[in-house]
Write a protein that holds these residues in place. Structure first.
Motif, PDB file in Angstrom:
ATOM      1  N   PHE A 158       0.845  -1.197   0.000  1.00  0.00           N
ATOM      2  CA  PHE A 158       0.000   0.000   0.000  1.00  0.00           C
ATOM      3  C   PHE A 158       0.884   1.251   0.000  1.00  0.00           C
ATOM      4  O   PHE A 158       1.859   1.340   0.750  1.00  0.00           O
ATOM      5  CB  PHE A 158      -0.890  -0.018   1.245  1.00  0.00           C
ATOM      6  CG  PHE A 158      -1.756   1.184   1.397  1.00  0.00           C
ATOM      7  CD1 PHE A 158      -2.919   1.318   0.658  1.00  0.00           C
ATOM      8  CD2 PHE A 158      -1.418   2.213   2.285  1.00  0.00           C
ATOM      9  CE1 PHE A 158      -3.728   2.434   0.811  1.00  0.00           C
ATOM     10  CE2 PHE A 158      -2.217   3.329   2.426  1.00  0.00           C
ATOM     11  CZ  PHE A 158      -3.382   3.439   1.692  1.00  0.00           C
ATOM     12  N   CYS A 159       0.506   2.240  -0.876  1.00  0.00           N
ATOM     13  CA  CYS A 159       1.261   3.507  -0.948  1.00  0.00           C
ATOM     14  C   CYS A 159       0.744   4.425   0.167  1.00  0.00           C
ATOM     15  O   CYS A 159      -0.422   4.840   0.163  1.00  0.00           O
ATOM     16  CB  CYS A 159       1.090   4.159  -2.312  1.00  0.00           C
ATOM     17  SG  CYS A 159       2.016   5.709  -2.484  1.00  0.00           S
ATOM     18  N   SER A 160       1.585   4.768   1.125  1.00  0.00           N
ATOM     19  CA  SER A 160       1.186   5.562   2.295  1.00  0.00           C
ATOM     20  C   SER A 160       1.231   7.060   1.991  1.00  0.00           C
ATOM     21  O   SER A 160       1.705   7.490   0.937  1.00  0.00           O
ATOM     22  CB  SER A 160       2.096   5.242   3.482  1.00  0.00           C
ATOM     23  OG  SER A 160       3.406   5.741   3.235  1.00  0.00           O
ATOM     24  N   ALA A 161       0.705   7.866   2.952  1.00  0.00           N
ATOM     25  CA  ALA A 161       0.701   9.327   2.799  1.00  0.00           C
ATOM     26  C   ALA A 161       2.115   9.899   2.762  1.00  0.00           C
ATOM     27  O   ALA A 161       2.326  11.028   2.295  1.00  0.00           O
ATOM     28  CB  ALA A 161      -0.108   9.954   3.930  1.00  0.00           C
ATOM     29  N   ARG A 162       3.108   9.154   3.223  1.00  0.00           N
ATOM     30  CA  ARG A 162       4.502   9.617   3.192  1.00  0.00           C
ATOM     31  C   ARG A 162       5.203   9.243   1.890  1.00  0.00           C
ATOM     32  O   ARG A 162       6.384   9.523   1.716  1.00  0.00           O
ATOM     33  CB  ARG A 162       5.260   9.008   4.378  1.00  0.00           C
ATOM     34  CG  ARG A 162       4.770   9.527   5.739  1.00  0.00           C
ATOM     35  CD  ARG A 162       5.523   8.882   6.878  1.00  0.00           C
ATOM     36  NE  ARG A 162       5.272   7.441   6.922  1.00  0.00           N
ATOM     37  CZ  ARG A 162       5.884   6.615   7.763  1.00  0.00           C
ATOM     38  NH1 ARG A 162       6.780   7.088   8.628  1.00  0.00           N
ATOM     39  NH2 ARG A 162       5.599   5.337   7.770  1.00  0.00           N
TER      40      ARG A 162
END
Length: 689
Positions: A426-430
């Motif tokens: 999953f691509c995180s907010a960071r």
């Protein structure tokens, strides 16, 4: 017999061909174009079929009779004589319907005159109709009958002609007369004139246009009523002159057209109207305008036209709107006094999680329909690009942008491979992926065991030993057959498909023990299979005919045929001179278990054993005996002397004494001799003494 019937004044006339006419006449009124009469005519001799009857009537008269009312039926029943076969009338079934053939009109229910239970259509072809004249049962009634039956015929001569009635009426025959039946909307003795309606008056503010088919305002005339422009009809526009002499409705009136009332000034604007004749009537006009920050939607001016409709719908004033603010990933907080994204609306912005803001924090919607500045944008955070690993395919869901915040990726392994590692990332907010991508590892099948007994195996492993796409091929040695598939493959399920085969030894047929023998087999791979060997032996007294050993070959055949056991033979035995032999052969002549018995002729002695048997070695257990001449004793001599004869009693007594003496001496001598023979191995033959 043919006869003609008029209504009155009977007279009898005889004509040629032996036909008798009986006429009863009825003169018509002079106003009916001179003296005319409608006559009935009948014939009974000879009787005719229906078709012959009609042909006769049409040849000599008008047609076969067409009965129009019950009075005619009663008249005919009264005037016509009784005929045993009755009379044909002019009704026949046409296309399944009873029809008057003269007028081609279908028989109506009210005109039917059927006898009880008729028509019953019994038999074949009951398509014609007879009338029962002077019959006690169902008198003057009708019956359907076979058209080929022969009966009397009733003909008629018409009094009607084409000139009897006008084109608007139908000539109706009556007994000795006719009348004109006028079509609907016509009247007069000969239906010569149309019924007339009153004149139609033009309404106020309107006009009338009429079409007269049979004369002015006469039957079937039609009038169209129209109103002037700006006026509309009240009631139907068309009138029709009916057969009753009345118009189908009253003449309509014309009233001025009115338009619907205008509801009022639109919200955010104003209205100014002018009514030259009456409020909201023909030629009334209204003009509209909108306040600042509002736009006119529709025509600025409308007019009530001749159809009672405004030339333009009432317009509206809509508030000016700016384009909706929907920058990607932006959270907007707006105040909308007149509507969303409309004039005087203000919006403040911030970015959602996983986005960064670029642009002003606040915007206002102007009267020009534009925002006070360019809308800000929120750029989504991006993660690094992912690439699929070997033997797998990358599958991603990107709600915003590819490989950006909230993107989720999975690795789907190709068929025959399984994941090693985390299945998703999953691509995180960071801007970082939550997990590294997994790898795809080939599925393994169980290791294949050694090659099957009696065969060999060759395997190929393109990826890894005993893994997906590995294959093994099998081959059987000579004398073995492959049971199953020649090749197996490691499938994506981790199983070999199909199952590994086996090599089964070729089977020869069973070896049966020969008669008087036995079989002893050694089986290497199973009973009577390849390389099995069998030893055949014969019982004592029998010898083998053929090979003693058999071997099962790779072809599934024994290398030799099963041998047989034949009895051992001894030399043939013949009888001794001066004697004979009697032999028994249970199996074959002079073979094992055969026996022979010997005897000597009278006067000879057997020298040896009287019986011998063929043994298992092919030898007789005793040699054949011989026959030797027997020596004469004193007793024999005395007997010969007796044969010569002694006549005297003294001689006889002397002879008896000699015989007794001779026997005693012979017995003693024989006893000594027999002892000697047994000691020498010779079987003595005892003579009856």
């Amino acid at each position: 017999m043919h006869s003609r019937i008029f209504h009155q004044h009977p007279s009898i006339v005889t004509v040629a061909l032996g036909i008798t006419f009986i006429a009863i006449t009825n003169d018509l009124l002079p106003s009916r174009m001179g003296v005319q009469a409608w006559t009935y005519n009948y014939t009974t001799d000879p009787p005719l079929t229906w078709e012959s009857a009609r042909s006769y009537c049409r040849e000599h008269f008008t047609d076969i009779v067409a009965i129009q009312n019950k009075a005619e039926i009663a008249y005919l029943n009264k005037e016509l004589p009784r005929n045993r076969g009755y009379y044909w009338i002019g009704i026949r079934k046409v296309e399944g319907k009873w029809t008057w053939v003269g007028t081609k009109k279908v028989l109506t229910p009210e005109a039917e005159n059927w006898a009880t239970g008729e028509p019953n259509d019994l038999g074949d072809g009951q398509d014609c109709v007879e009338i029962y004249i002077k019959r006690e049962l169902d008198m003057a009634k009708w019956n359907d009958e076979n058209c080929m039956k022969k009966k009397g015929a009733i003909c008629y001569t018409a009094s009607c002609s084409k000139e009897s009635c006008s084109q608007f009426g139908e000539c109706v025959e009556t007994i000795g007369d006719f009348t004109c039946s006028c079509h609907l909307g016509f009247e007069g003795p000969r239906c010569e004139r149309a019924v007339v309606c009153g004149p139609v008056q033009s309404p106020e503010q309107g006009s009338v246009d009429c079409l007269h088919t049979f004369g002015e305002n006469a039957y079937n005339s039609s009038c169209q009523v129209r109103c002037n422009a700006g006026f509309q009809l009240q009631r139907a526009a068309q009138l029709l002159c009916l057969a009753t002499g009345q118009w189908d409705q009253q003449t309509p009136s014309c009233q001025a057209v009115k338009c619907p009332a205008v509801s009022g000034a639109p919200g955010g604007g104003s209205m100014n109207c002018s009514h030259p004749f009456a409020p909201h009537s023909f030629t009334s006009t209204c003009e509209f305008r909108c306040d600042e920050g509002f736009l006119l939607q529709g025509a600025q001016r409308t007019e009530c036209d001749t159809t009672g409709q405004w030339t333009q719908p009432t317009p509206t004033c809509t508030v000016v709107t700016c384009d909706p603010l929907v920058p990607s990933g932006v959270d907007a907080t707006c105040e909308n006094p007149l509507g969303a994204s409309s004039y005087n609306s203000t919006c403040s912005f911030s970015c959602k999680t996983g986005h960064t803001l670029t642009g002003p924090l606040r915007l206002t919607c102007l009267a020009s329909g534009t925002w006070s500045a360019v809308a800000p944008v929120c750029e989504v955070v991006r993660c690094g690009q992912l690439n699929a690993t070997l033997n797998g395919k990358l599958r991603c869901e990107d709600p915003l942008k590819k490989f950006s915040y909230s993107s989720t990726c999975w690795l789907d392994c190709d068929s025959g491979f399984i994941l090693k590692g985390s299945n998703s990332t999953f691509c995180s907010a960071r801007g970082q992926w939550s997990h590294a991508l997994p790898i795809c590892q080939a599925i393994e099948c169980p290791a294949v065991s050694d090659a099957p007994t009696g065969g060999g195996m060759n395997c190929s492993h393109p990826i890894a030993p005993h893994s997906f796409n590995s294959s093994c091929e099998f081959k059987c040695d000579d004398g073995f057959l492959l049971q199953g598939a020649r090749r197996i493959d490691c499938s994506h399920t981790g199983q070999w498909t199909p199952k590994a085969p086996t090599c089964k030894a070729v089977v020869c047929g069973p070896v049966r023990s020969p008669e008087q023998g036995s079989v002893d087999c050694l089986h290497t791979f199973g009973e009577n299979t390849y390389n099995s060997s069998c030893q055949v032996r014969c019982n004592a007294g029998f010898q083998l005919q053929g090979a003693a050993q058999l071997l099962c070959l790779a072809t599934g055949q024994w290398d030799q045929q099963t041998p047989s056991c034949q009895a051992v033979e001894c030399p043939a035995v013949s009888g001794a001179p001066s004697g004979d032999v009697n032999c028994s052969h249970p199996i074959a002549p002079y073979s094992f278990t055969s026996t022979c018995e010997f005897r000597c002729d009278e006067g000879f002695l057997l020298q040896g054993f009287p019986r011998t048997e063929c043994n298992a070695t092919g030898q007789w257990n005793h040699p054949a005996p011989t026959c030797t001449v027997r020596e004469r004793s004193l007793g024999a001599a005395m007997i010969m002397y007796t044969a010569v004869g002694a006549a005297s009693a003294l001689g006889l007594l002397g002879l008896i004494g000699l015989v007794l003496l001779a026997r005693r001496l012979a017995k003693k001598a024989s006893s000594s001799k027999d002892d000697m023979l047994w000691n020498t191995g010779i079987n003595p033959v005892f003579e009856d003494r």
